[in-house]
Design an enzyme around this catalytic site. Structure first.
Site, PDB file in Angstrom:
ATOM      1  N   LYS A 202       0.834  -1.203   0.000  1.00  0.00           N
ATOM      2  CA  LYS A 202       0.000   0.000   0.000  1.00  0.00           C
ATOM      3  C   LYS A 202       0.866   1.249   0.000  1.00  0.00           C
ATOM      4  O   LYS A 202       0.596   2.209  -0.729  1.00  0.00           O
ATOM      5  CB  LYS A 202      -0.881  -0.008   1.262  1.00  0.00           C
ATOM      6  CG  LYS A 202      -1.474   1.337   1.600  1.00  0.00           C
ATOM      7  CD  LYS A 202      -2.251   1.313   2.894  1.00  0.00           C
ATOM      8  CE  LYS A 202      -1.462   1.638   4.138  1.00  0.00           C
ATOM      9  NZ  LYS A 202      -1.119   3.051   4.327  1.00  0.00           N
ATOM     10  N   ASN A 203       1.919   1.244   0.817  1.00  0.00           N
ATOM     11  CA  ASN A 203       2.711   2.473   0.966  1.00  0.00           C
ATOM     12  C   ASN A 203       3.579   2.788  -0.250  1.00  0.00           C
ATOM     13  O   ASN A 203       4.176   3.856  -0.315  1.00  0.00           O
ATOM     14  CB  ASN A 203       3.576   2.402   2.228  1.00  0.00           C
ATOM     15  CG  ASN A 203       2.737   2.628   3.478  1.00  0.00           C
ATOM     16  OD1 ASN A 203       1.548   2.933   3.390  1.00  0.00           O
ATOM     17  ND2 ASN A 203       3.359   2.465   4.641  1.00  0.00           N
TER      18      ASN A 203
ATOM     19  N   CYS B 170      -4.573  13.357  13.134  1.00  0.00           N
ATOM     20  CA  CYS B 170      -4.409  11.919  12.945  1.00  0.00           C
ATOM     21  C   CYS B 170      -4.366  11.263  14.302  1.00  0.00           C
ATOM     22  O   CYS B 170      -3.804  11.814  15.238  1.00  0.00           O
ATOM     23  CB  CYS B 170      -3.123  11.656  12.179  1.00  0.00           C
ATOM     24  SG  CYS B 170      -2.723   9.938  12.111  1.00  0.00           S
TER      25      CYS B 170
ATOM     26  N   ARG C  27       1.338  14.831  13.177  1.00  0.00           N
ATOM     27  CA  ARG C  27       2.197  14.365  12.080  1.00  0.00           C
ATOM     28  C   ARG C  27       2.334  15.519  11.105  1.00  0.00           C
ATOM     29  O   ARG C  27       1.635  15.586  10.111  1.00  0.00           O
ATOM     30  CB  ARG C  27       1.585  13.136  11.403  1.00  0.00           C
ATOM     31  CG  ARG C  27       1.500  11.952  12.336  1.00  0.00           C
ATOM     32  CD  ARG C  27       0.774  10.795  11.700  1.00  0.00           C
ATOM     33  NE  ARG C  27       1.573  10.099  10.715  1.00  0.00           N
ATOM     34  CZ  ARG C  27       1.132   9.036  10.036  1.00  0.00           C
ATOM     35  NH1 ARG C  27      -0.070   8.577  10.235  1.00  0.00           N
ATOM     36  NH2 ARG C  27       1.905   8.443   9.155  1.00  0.00           N
TER      37      ARG C  27
ATOM     38  N   ASP D 273       5.372   0.502  11.951  1.00  0.00           N
ATOM     39  CA  ASP D 273       4.125  -0.117  11.486  1.00  0.00           C
ATOM     40  C   ASP D 273       3.974  -1.572  11.932  1.00  0.00           C
ATOM     41  O   ASP D 273       2.947  -2.192  11.662  1.00  0.00           O
ATOM     42  CB  ASP D 273       4.031  -0.037   9.950  1.00  0.00           C
ATOM     43  CG  ASP D 273       3.683   1.369   9.472  1.00  0.00           C
ATOM     44  OD1 ASP D 273       3.365   2.236  10.310  1.00  0.00           O
ATOM     45  OD2 ASP D 273       3.745   1.606   8.246  1.00  0.00           O
TER      46      ASP D 273
ATOM     47  N   ARG E 109      -8.285  -0.016   5.502  1.00  0.00           N
ATOM     48  CA  ARG E 109      -7.391   0.955   4.862  1.00  0.00           C
ATOM     49  C   ARG E 109      -6.159   0.270   4.283  1.00  0.00           C
ATOM     50  O   ARG E 109      -5.607   0.737   3.287  1.00  0.00           O
ATOM     51  CB  ARG E 109      -6.907   1.990   5.891  1.00  0.00           C
ATOM     52  CG  ARG E 109      -7.934   3.001   6.269  1.00  0.00           C
ATOM     53  CD  ARG E 109      -7.301   4.090   7.084  1.00  0.00           C
ATOM     54  NE  ARG E 109      -6.207   4.715   6.354  1.00  0.00           N
ATOM     55  CZ  ARG E 109      -5.379   5.622   6.851  1.00  0.00           C
ATOM     56  NH1 ARG E 109      -5.524   6.024   8.090  1.00  0.00           N
ATOM     57  NH2 ARG E 109      -4.416   6.138   6.127  1.00  0.00           N
TER      58      ARG E 109
HETATM   59  C1  UD1 Z   1       5.038   6.648   6.210  1.00  0.00           C
HETATM   60  C2  UD1 Z   1       4.110   5.482   6.086  1.00  0.00           C
HETATM   61  C3  UD1 Z   1       3.616   5.050   7.452  1.00  0.00           C
HETATM   62  C4  UD1 Z   1       4.798   4.785   8.388  1.00  0.00           C
HETATM   63  C5  UD1 Z   1       5.752   5.972   8.400  1.00  0.00           C
HETATM   64  C6  UD1 Z   1       7.032   5.697   9.181  1.00  0.00           C
HETATM   65  C7  UD1 Z   1       3.109   5.865   3.923  1.00  0.00           C
HETATM   66  C8  UD1 Z   1       1.893   6.204   3.147  1.00  0.00           C
HETATM   67  N1  UD1 Z   1       2.984   5.853   5.255  1.00  0.00           N
HETATM   68  O1  UD1 Z   1       4.298   7.720   6.773  1.00  0.00           O
HETATM   69  O2  UD1 Z   1       2.852   3.852   7.288  1.00  0.00           O
HETATM   70  O3  UD1 Z   1       4.309   4.579   9.687  1.00  0.00           O
HETATM   71  O4  UD1 Z   1       6.133   6.308   7.048  1.00  0.00           O
HETATM   72  O5  UD1 Z   1       7.667   4.587   8.672  1.00  0.00           O
HETATM   73  O6  UD1 Z   1       4.144   5.545   3.368  1.00  0.00           O
HETATM   74  N2  UD1 Z   1       7.626  14.382  10.361  1.00  0.00           N
HETATM   75  C9  UD1 Z   1       7.756  15.718  10.666  1.00  0.00           C
HETATM   76  N3  UD1 Z   1       7.652  16.633   9.661  1.00  0.00           N
HETATM   77  C10 UD1 Z   1       7.429  16.276   8.372  1.00  0.00           C
HETATM   78  C11 UD1 Z   1       7.300  14.906   8.053  1.00  0.00           C
HETATM   79  C12 UD1 Z   1       7.412  13.976   9.079  1.00  0.00           C
HETATM   80  O7  UD1 Z   1       7.948  16.073  11.818  1.00  0.00           O
HETATM   81  O8  UD1 Z   1       7.341  17.168   7.506  1.00  0.00           O
HETATM   82  C13 UD1 Z   1       7.753  13.376  11.444  1.00  0.00           C
HETATM   83  C14 UD1 Z   1       6.471  12.575  11.650  1.00  0.00           C
HETATM   84  O9  UD1 Z   1       5.581  13.261  12.497  1.00  0.00           O
HETATM   85  C15 UD1 Z   1       7.011  11.307  12.268  1.00  0.00           C
HETATM   86  C16 UD1 Z   1       8.341  11.107  11.544  1.00  0.00           C
HETATM   87  O10 UD1 Z   1       8.676  12.391  11.030  1.00  0.00           O
HETATM   88  O11 UD1 Z   1       7.266  11.510  13.632  1.00  0.00           O
HETATM   89  C17 UD1 Z   1       8.307  10.099  10.413  1.00  0.00           C
HETATM   90  O12 UD1 Z   1       7.232  10.410   9.561  1.00  0.00           O
HETATM   91  P1  UD1 Z   1       7.238  10.033   8.023  1.00  0.00           P
HETATM   92  O13 UD1 Z   1       8.375   9.130   7.735  1.00  0.00           O
HETATM   93  O14 UD1 Z   1       7.105  11.273   7.224  1.00  0.00           O
HETATM   94  O15 UD1 Z   1       5.887   9.205   7.894  1.00  0.00           O
HETATM   95  P2  UD1 Z   1       4.853   9.205   6.704  1.00  0.00           P
HETATM   96  O16 UD1 Z   1       5.558   9.397   5.413  1.00  0.00           O
HETATM   97  O17 UD1 Z   1       3.699  10.064   7.014  1.00  0.00           O
END
Ligand code: UD1
Length: 417
Positions: free
Chosen positions: A22-23, A116, A121, A304, A396
Site C-alpha cells: 500500500k505504501n 491523525c 504528524r 508499522d 485501509r
Molecule cells: C510513512 C508510512 C507510514 C509509516 C511511516 C514511518 C506511507 C503512506 N505511510 O508515513 O505507514 O508509519 O512512514 O515509517 O508511506 N515528520 C515531521 N515533519 C514532516 C514529516 C514527518 O515532523 O514534515 C515526522 C512525523 O511526524 C514522524 C516522523 O517524522 O514523527 C516520520 O514520519 P514520516 O516518515 O514522514 O511518515 P509518513 O511518510 O507520514
C-alpha cells in the site's frame, strides 16, 4: 457499521499470499500526475487507501481503469489544481499531490492533512524542502497555496528521515530544472520502488535506499509499466500470526530481505521460521522469550509493526520493553489488549509487556490501521470470541484479510450489527 468476529485458538496452516505494498502504491499512483502518457501498475492492493487516492487523482483529471490488481492511469488534462479537505483529511499520503501539481502547472492548493489518531504528524519538512526548490508557499484557511514558475534543483537536508517527505521531493524534483540532492533521506523499500518507477518514466534518480538521493530533473516524463513490491507490513503481520498459531504456515509472494528486523526478532524470541527467497514458513513454538523492540527508520524495526509485535509479546515469558521512537501516541492498542487479558503498562514512549498471559476474547475497538491488526492477532491467540469494532481502519491497509486468514484455518467473519 461492520465488525469482525474471531473465534480464537484455531491453528493456521497452508498459505497466505501477500499483496502489493500500500505504501508504495500511493506515491506511485501520484506519480501519474507527472506525465500525459499512461502509467500501468500491477500488484496494486485492493485496500481503502488506494481507493481514496484514486478518487483524489480522478478529481484532478486522471482517468483510472482498474482490473483486479492492475491499474492504468492517464492524465490528459488537469481538471483543476486543488486537493480539497474532503479528499485529503482521511489520508496523509494525499498531500503528495502538491509537488507534482506545482511541477506541472506552477500552482497548487492542497488541504493540510487532518488530525491523525497517532499523534501530531506535521508536513513542515515537505514544505521547507519544496521552498528550497523555489516554491512560494503560504498557508491559508487550512490549505497550502503554492506557486512556482519552475522548480529548481537544490540541496536539501532533512532534519530527520521522513518517508513521505523523501517521496514528495523525489516526485517534484524529477521535473525540476537541474539536480536535487536529498540528504538524511528515508531508506524504506517503498522509496526504492518509487525511484524504480520514476526511472522507468524517464527520470534520473540515484541512491534511493541510501541516505542520499540524487535526482536530475527532466523537462518531461513518459509512461511506464511497473510492478509494485510486496507489502512488508502485511507479510510481517502474517508472520506474527504464524508465530502465534501457525503450523507450517507459509507467507508467500513476499520479500523477506525487506523486513529482516522483524524476522530476526521473531526468530530471536524462539519461533521456528524458515526463510525462502520469496516466502516464509513459520510454526508456533510452545514457549517464547520476551525480547525488547525499539522502532527505528528502515532498516530498523518498523513502527508499522510495533502494535502487532506487542500482541506477540503477550505470549512470551518475561518482560519486554517496546519503545516507539517515530510517532507519539501510538499505543492506543494497549488498553484494548489489556481488556483481552494482557498485562501492559505504558511509561512515556515505552510499553512494558509482561507475559505470558492467556488472552480471552472480548469486544474491542480498533483505533488505527496497525492497532487493528494487533487486535486481530490477539483475537487469533485468545480463547473464545473477539469482536473488533470500527473495521474500516483495517480495510485501509489489509486486503481480503478475512478471506486470507479464513483459508489458512482461522474462524473469522465480518458482520453488521
Ligand atoms: C510513512 C508510512 C507510514 C509509516 C511511516 C514511518 C506511507 C503512506 N505511510 O508515513 O505507514 O508509519 O512512514 O515509517 O508511506 N515528520 C515531521 N515533519 C514532516 C514529516 C514527518 O515532523 O514534515 C515526522 C512525523 O511526524 C514522524 C516522523 O517524522 O514523527 C516520520 O514520519 P514520516 O516518515 O514522514 O511518515 P509518513 O511518510 O507520514
Amino acid at each position: 457499521m461492520e465488525k469482525l468476529r474471531i473465534q480464537g485458538g484455531r491453528t493456521l496452516s497452508g498459505q497466505v499470499r501477500v499483496g502489493g505494498a500500500k505504501n508504495a502504491a500511493l506515491p506511485e499512483l501520484v506519480a501519474t500526475l507527472l506525465t500525459e502518457e499512461p502509467v500501468r501498475l500491477t500488484n496494486v492492493p485492493a485496500v481503502r487507501d488506494v481507493a481514496t487516492i484514486v478518487r483524489l487523482l480522478e478529481h484532478l483529471g486522471v482517468a483510472i481503469e482498474r482490473d483486479n490488481d492492475k491499474t492504468r492511469a492517464q492524465l490528459s488534462a488537469f481538471n483543476g489544481t486543488e486537493a480539497p479537505y474532503d479528499l485529503v483529511k482521511t489520508m496523509r499520503a494525499s498531500f503528495l499531490v502538491l509537488g507534482p501539481l506545482l511541477a506541472r502547472t506552477g500552482r497548487a492548493r492542497v488541504s493540510l492533512p487532518g488530525g491523525c489518531a497517532i499523534g501530531a504528524r506535521p508536513v513542515d519538512q515537505h514544505l521547507s524542502a519544496l521552498a528550497r526548490l523555489g516554491a512560494d508557499l503560504r498557508v491559508e484557511e487550512g490549505y497550502v497555496v503554492a506557486e512556482a514558475q519552475r522548480l529548481r534543483g537544490a540541496d536539501v537536508t532533512f532534519d530527520s528521515p521522513t518517508v513521505g517527505g523523501t517521496e514528495h521531493l523525489m516526485l517534484a524534483a524529477s521535473l525540476a530544472d537541474g539536480t536535487t540532492v536529498l540528504r538524511n533521506a528515508a531508506r524504506e523499500p517503498e522509496v526504492v520502488d518509487l525511484a524504480a518507477l520514476l526511472n522507468a518514466m524517464g527520470a534520473e534518480v540515484e541512491g534511493a535506499g541510501s541516505d542520499t538521493v540524487v535526482i536530475r530533473g527532466a523537462s518531461e516524463l513518459g509512461g511506464a509499466d511497473h510492478e509494485i513490491l510486496p507489502d512488508r507490513i502485511e507479510a510481517g503481520t502474517y508472520l506474527i500470526a504464524g508465530a502465534l498459531k501457525g503450523d507450517r504456515l507459509e507467507v508467500t509472494k513476499c520479500r523477506p530481505t525487506d523486513f529482516e528486523a522483524v524476522i530476526d526478532k521473531v526468530q530471536e524470541i524462539g519461533a521456528d521460521v524458515e526463510i525462502g527467497d520469496d516466502f516464509l514458513r513459520v510454526s508456533a513454538a510452545s514457549d517464547y522469550r520476551g525480547i525488547d523492540a525499539r522502532t527505528q527508520p528502515h532498516p530498523g524495526f518498523p513502527t508499522d509493526m510495533q502494535a502487532q509485535y506487542m500482541a506477540l509479546m503477550t505470549q512470551a515469558t518475561g518482560s519486554a520493553l517496546v519503545t516507539e521512537t517515530i510517532f507519539e501516541n501510538r499505543f492506543m492498542h494497549v488498553p484494548e489488549l489489556n481488556r483481552m487479558g494482557a498485562d501492559i503498562t505504558v511509561d512515556g514512549h515505552t510499553a512494558i509487556v509482561r507475559g505470558p498471559r492467556q488472552l480471552g476474547g472480548a469486544r474491542v475497538m480498533a483505533t488505527d490501521l496497525r492497532a487493528s491488526a494487533s487486535l486481530v492477532l490477539a483475537g487469533l491467540a485468545a480463547e473464545g470470541e473477539t469482536i473488533i469494532d470500527r473495521l474500516y481502519h483495517l480495510d485501509r491497509g489489509y486486503e481480503s484479510l478475512v478471506e486470507k486468514l479464513g483459508a489458512a484455518g482461522a474462524e473469522v467473519e465480518r458482520f453488521r450489527e
